[in-house]
Design an enzyme around this catalytic site. Structure first.
Site, mmCIF file in Angstrom:
data_model
loop_
_atom_site.group_PDB
_atom_site.id
_atom_site.type_symbol
_atom_site.label_atom_id
_atom_site.label_comp_id
_atom_site.label_asym_id
_atom_site.label_seq_id
_atom_site.Cartn_x
_atom_site.Cartn_y
_atom_site.Cartn_z
ATOM 1 N N ASN A 141 0.802 -1.271 0.050
ATOM 2 C CA ASN A 141 0.041 -0.076 0.011
ATOM 3 C C ASN A 141 0.901 1.244 -0.122
ATOM 4 O O ASN A 141 0.424 2.278 -0.328
ATOM 5 C CB ASN A 141 -1.132 0.046 0.965
ATOM 6 C CG ASN A 141 -0.285 -0.068 2.410
ATOM 7 O OD1 ASN A 141 0.721 -0.483 2.678
ATOM 8 N ND2 ASN A 141 -0.989 0.803 3.638
ATOM 9 N N LYS B 187 12.445 -7.906 1.195
ATOM 10 C CA LYS B 187 11.328 -8.630 0.501
ATOM 11 C C LYS B 187 10.091 -7.835 0.325
ATOM 12 O O LYS B 187 9.276 -7.683 1.354
ATOM 13 C CB LYS B 187 11.086 -9.779 1.574
ATOM 14 C CG LYS B 187 10.646 -11.197 0.906
ATOM 15 C CD LYS B 187 9.157 -10.900 -0.207
ATOM 16 C CE LYS B 187 7.804 -11.091 0.725
ATOM 17 N NZ LYS B 187 6.824 -10.765 -0.365
ATOM 18 N N GLY C 279 2.594 -4.762 7.662
ATOM 19 C CA GLY C 279 1.577 -5.753 7.031
ATOM 20 C C GLY C 279 0.408 -6.328 7.822
ATOM 21 O O GLY C 279 0.120 -5.545 8.697
ATOM 22 N N SER C 280 -0.027 -7.323 7.682
ATOM 23 C CA SER C 280 -1.360 -7.760 8.124
ATOM 24 C C SER C 280 -1.027 -8.428 9.651
ATOM 25 O O SER C 280 0.101 -8.647 9.997
ATOM 26 C CB SER C 280 -2.081 -8.795 7.526
ATOM 27 O OG SER C 280 -1.497 -10.033 7.554
ATOM 28 N N VAL D 63 -0.025 -12.182 9.850
ATOM 29 C CA VAL D 63 1.302 -12.613 9.407
ATOM 30 C C VAL D 63 2.177 -11.826 10.245
ATOM 31 O O VAL D 63 3.440 -12.360 10.941
ATOM 32 C CB VAL D 63 1.760 -11.859 7.866
ATOM 33 C CG1 VAL D 63 3.210 -12.258 7.374
ATOM 34 C CG2 VAL D 63 0.575 -12.686 6.891
ATOM 35 N N GLY D 64 2.077 -10.284 10.646
ATOM 36 C CA GLY D 64 2.740 -9.911 11.814
ATOM 37 C C GLY D 64 3.074 -10.501 13.091
ATOM 38 O O GLY D 64 4.041 -10.625 13.436
ATOM 39 N N GLU E 6 4.440 -3.533 12.296
ATOM 40 C CA GLU E 6 3.283 -2.585 12.258
ATOM 41 C C GLU E 6 2.328 -3.222 11.491
ATOM 42 O O GLU E 6 2.702 -3.746 10.430
ATOM 43 C CB GLU E 6 3.942 -1.304 11.229
ATOM 44 C CG GLU E 6 5.020 -0.503 12.155
ATOM 45 C CD GLU E 6 4.138 0.061 13.149
ATOM 46 O OE1 GLU E 6 3.050 0.475 13.362
ATOM 47 O OE2 GLU E 6 4.752 0.702 14.356
ATOM 48 N N CYS F 147 -3.070 1.450 6.913
ATOM 49 C CA CYS F 147 -3.588 1.337 8.327
ATOM 50 C C CYS F 147 -3.737 2.500 8.992
ATOM 51 O O CYS F 147 -4.310 2.124 10.120
ATOM 52 C CB CYS F 147 -2.275 0.408 8.674
ATOM 53 S SG CYS F 147 -0.748 1.332 8.504
ATOM 54 N N GLN G 146 -8.605 -8.084 -2.371
ATOM 55 C CA GLN G 146 -8.869 -7.064 -1.677
ATOM 56 C C GLN G 146 -10.236 -6.550 -2.269
ATOM 57 O O GLN G 146 -11.107 -6.259 -1.130
ATOM 58 C CB GLN G 146 -7.796 -5.917 -2.102
ATOM 59 C CG GLN G 146 -8.120 -4.797 -0.865
ATOM 60 C CD GLN G 146 -7.975 -5.221 0.438
ATOM 61 O OE1 GLN G 146 -6.934 -5.925 0.886
ATOM 62 N NE2 GLN G 146 -8.913 -5.101 1.225
ATOM 63 N N GLU H 174 -10.353 -4.792 10.599
ATOM 64 C CA GLU H 174 -9.890 -3.901 9.533
ATOM 65 C C GLU H 174 -10.437 -4.330 8.380
ATOM 66 O O GLU H 174 -10.273 -5.583 7.902
ATOM 67 C CB GLU H 174 -8.666 -3.909 9.745
ATOM 68 C CG GLU H 174 -8.008 -2.793 8.636
ATOM 69 C CD GLU H 174 -6.502 -2.776 8.823
ATOM 70 O OE1 GLU H 174 -5.596 -3.730 8.826
ATOM 71 O OE2 GLU H 174 -5.761 -1.706 8.813
ATOM 72 N N GLU I 20 8.842 3.450 14.489
ATOM 73 C CA GLU I 20 9.751 3.708 13.131
ATOM 74 C C GLU I 20 9.850 5.177 13.178
ATOM 75 O O GLU I 20 9.101 5.962 13.798
ATOM 76 C CB GLU I 20 8.911 3.079 12.135
ATOM 77 C CG GLU I 20 8.591 1.703 11.993
ATOM 78 C CD GLU I 20 8.124 1.128 10.789
ATOM 79 O OE1 GLU I 20 9.095 0.522 10.079
ATOM 80 O OE2 GLU I 20 6.891 1.000 10.595
HETATM 81 C C1 UN1 Z 1 0.196 7.314 6.391
HETATM 82 O O1 UN1 Z 1 -1.055 7.400 6.883
HETATM 83 O O2 UN1 Z 1 0.830 8.590 5.987
HETATM 84 O O3 UN1 Z 1 0.724 0.785 6.095
HETATM 85 C C2 UN1 Z 1 1.112 6.242 6.401
HETATM 86 C C3 UN1 Z 1 0.208 1.795 6.321
HETATM 87 C C4 UN1 Z 1 1.143 2.765 7.405
HETATM 88 C C5 UN1 Z 1 1.663 3.980 6.692
HETATM 89 C C6 UN1 Z 1 0.441 5.038 6.760
HETATM 90 N N1 UN1 Z 1 2.289 1.784 7.894
HETATM 91 O O4 UN1 Z 1 -0.832 2.174 5.824
#
Ligand code: UN1
Length: 478
Positions: free
Chosen positions: A150, A173, A226-227, A230-231, A248, A282, A329, A380, A459
């Site tokens: 994304n 990856k 990611g999801s 998996v995370g 994340e 996310c 999706q 989500e 991060e």
């Molecule tokens: C944003 O909202 O600017 O995967 C970044 C995502 C987040 C990044 C969002 N890790 O959507």
């Protein structure tokens, strides 16, 4: 348009036979590129190459690291239109937003180039006479970077740039849906002078590459976005092997609209937060929690504004909402929309659309009259779908906002300094937005969430060093 042959980058060599088609979600007849899938040997070779390059890059001077990152940032910024077009073409993000994301990637490299020059330590008097204590930061070692589709250039940038800045080597990856941006990034870093083996790119199955990383005995840290499913399995496998990990994952981000909100601003904040990037963030605002006094007027204005959003081909400058990334999706989005209706929600939009080219087009959906316990408010969706929850007052709004397994971003629209200040302190989330969308963050400050959204160190910004470096404490008795 061109079809590019992507290759893995292993120890400075481009390798692998291209196999899978990279399809443009705005036009499924457009093949953007052909992607190889790494064999077990290739993954092993990439990890070994990163291990072999460790010492050299760990010993590189701050100036050498600065120059590589600065040059990479400069090239990205010089090519924003071209790279933005590639991003829009392979991911479906509308061209203006895609160019914005590429710009952010360039800025991230520039920021972390600066961080190379800001490495510091401490000298502290020992509690023992004559002794001196130094605290220095060292690289962690080999970092595995696993990224989603994304934000196909910004997320790799915000993981790879700090990893390199603090002297680590990388096995990268990228997501299967967006190999093109990863390929460009690897090329850019190679041209910028990154020594062979410092960045290795492998395409392939996430579970196969992830397992190889955790079982190799050579990977010291893994940064994953990611999801949730998996995370969590990456975090578990990493913990079993003593590997530092940062994940994340999802969000179910609330946006609270209070009676005293600036209505026009609140509508724009929700349109942006819920539907831009096709809701595939996310950080998207997926639960709009609205107090009684403004509810009807707000929902009416939001519906009206939703109808003005042009859904179309990501490369068309008129497009505001691009296609969903792929059929899987799209099916997931439709599944949640249908489920919301069956659980009693009043759905507006959310229809599959036809456009001049065949793609995964879905109109933005608003689910009205929902309650916090409905599935649409618990899980989500990751699509252009938001729900509205009516609440009596601020207290109820806050409690509904926090009533979620997730805790990434939380927002409030209010003109009351008192209530907004209370919300800033009591919202259970890693990021809080006042009169601003829950999504769309700065590149130089920490990013991350609480609860099920994130695990491990933050991060971005200078705080990224907590993940990408480790401290060494040195005692000297002269
Ligand atoms: C944003 O909202 O600017 O995967 C970044 C995502 C987040 C990044 C969002 N890790 O959507």
């Amino acid at each position: 348009m061109d079809t590019t042959q992507y290759r893995h980058l292993i120890a400075g060599r481009w390798e692998g036979e291209a196999g899978t088609q990279n399809i443009n979600p705005s036009d499924t007849t457009d093949i953007v590129g052909m992607t190889p899938s790494a064999t077990a040997e290739e993954i092993k070779a990439a990890i070994s190459a990163a291990d072999d390059a460790r010492e050299q890059w760990a010993q590189a001077t701050p100036q050498q690291r600065f120059e590589v990152l600065d040059r990479a940032g400069a090239e990205i910024l010089a090519r924003v239109a071209e790279l933005g077009t590639l991003l829009a073409r392979e991911e479906g993000k509308p061209i203006k937003e895609a160019i914005g994301e590429v710009t952010r990637a360039g800025q991230l490299f520039k920021f972390f180039a600066g961080e190379c020059l800001r490495l510091s330590g401490e000298i502290i008097p020992s509690v023992r006479p004559g002794m001196t204590v130094e605290i220095v930061r060292e690289p962690v070692g080999v970092v595995g970077v696993i990224t989603p589709w994304n934000f196909p250039i910004a997320i790799p940038a915000w993981k790879i740039a700090p990893a390199l800045a603090w002297g680590n080597t990388v096995v990268f990856k990228p997501a299967g849906n967006t190999p093109g941006c990863a390929w460009e990034l690897a090329n850019i870093l190679t041209r910028a002078g990154l020594p062979a083996g410092v960045l290795n790119l492998v395409y392939g199955s996430g579970s196969q590459v992830g397992a190889a990383m955790t079982e190799s005995g050579l990977v010291n840290a893994i940064s994953f976005t990611g999801s949730v499913g998996v995370g969590n399995s990456v975090a578990k496998a990493a913990a079993e092997h003593g590997i530092r990990v940062q994940t994340e994952m999802g969000g179910k981000n609330p946006m609270v609209i209070l009676d005293d909100a600036d209505l026009e601003l609140a509508v724009e904040v929700c349109i942006n937060g819920a539907y831009f990037s096709t809701g595939q963030r996310c950080t998207a605002s997926s639960r709009l929690i609205v107090t009684d006094g403004i509810h009807d007027e707000f929902v009416g204005a939001l519906e009206k504004r939703m109808r003005t959003l042009t859904v179309g081909n990501a490369l068309d400058p008129q497009t505001i909402i691009g296609p969903v990334v792929d059929q899987t999706q799209l099916d997931q989005d439709r599944h949640y929309i249908e489920l919301a209706a069956s659980e009693g929600g009043d759905v507006i939009g959310g229809e599959i659309l036809e456009r001049a080219t065949t793609g995964f087009y879905l109109s933005p959906a608003l689910v009205k009259s929902t309650t916090p316990d409905m599935t649409i408010n618990r899980e989500e969706v990751f699509g252009p779908v938001a729900s509205v929850i009516r609440v009596a007052d601020y207290e109820e709004a806050l409690s509904v906002a926090n009533d979620t397994a997730f805790g990434l971003s939380s927002g409030i629209c209010s003109t009351s300094l008192k209530l907004a200040s209370h919300f800033k302190r009591h919202a259970q989330a890693g990021m809080v937005m006042v009169n601003a969308p829950t999504a769309g963050v700065d590149y130089h400050v920490p990013f991350g969430g609480t609860k099920a959204s994130s695990y491990g160190a933050r991060e971005q910004g200078s705080y990224a060093k907590e993940f990408y470096s480790t401290t060494k404490t040195i005692y000297t008795n002269p």
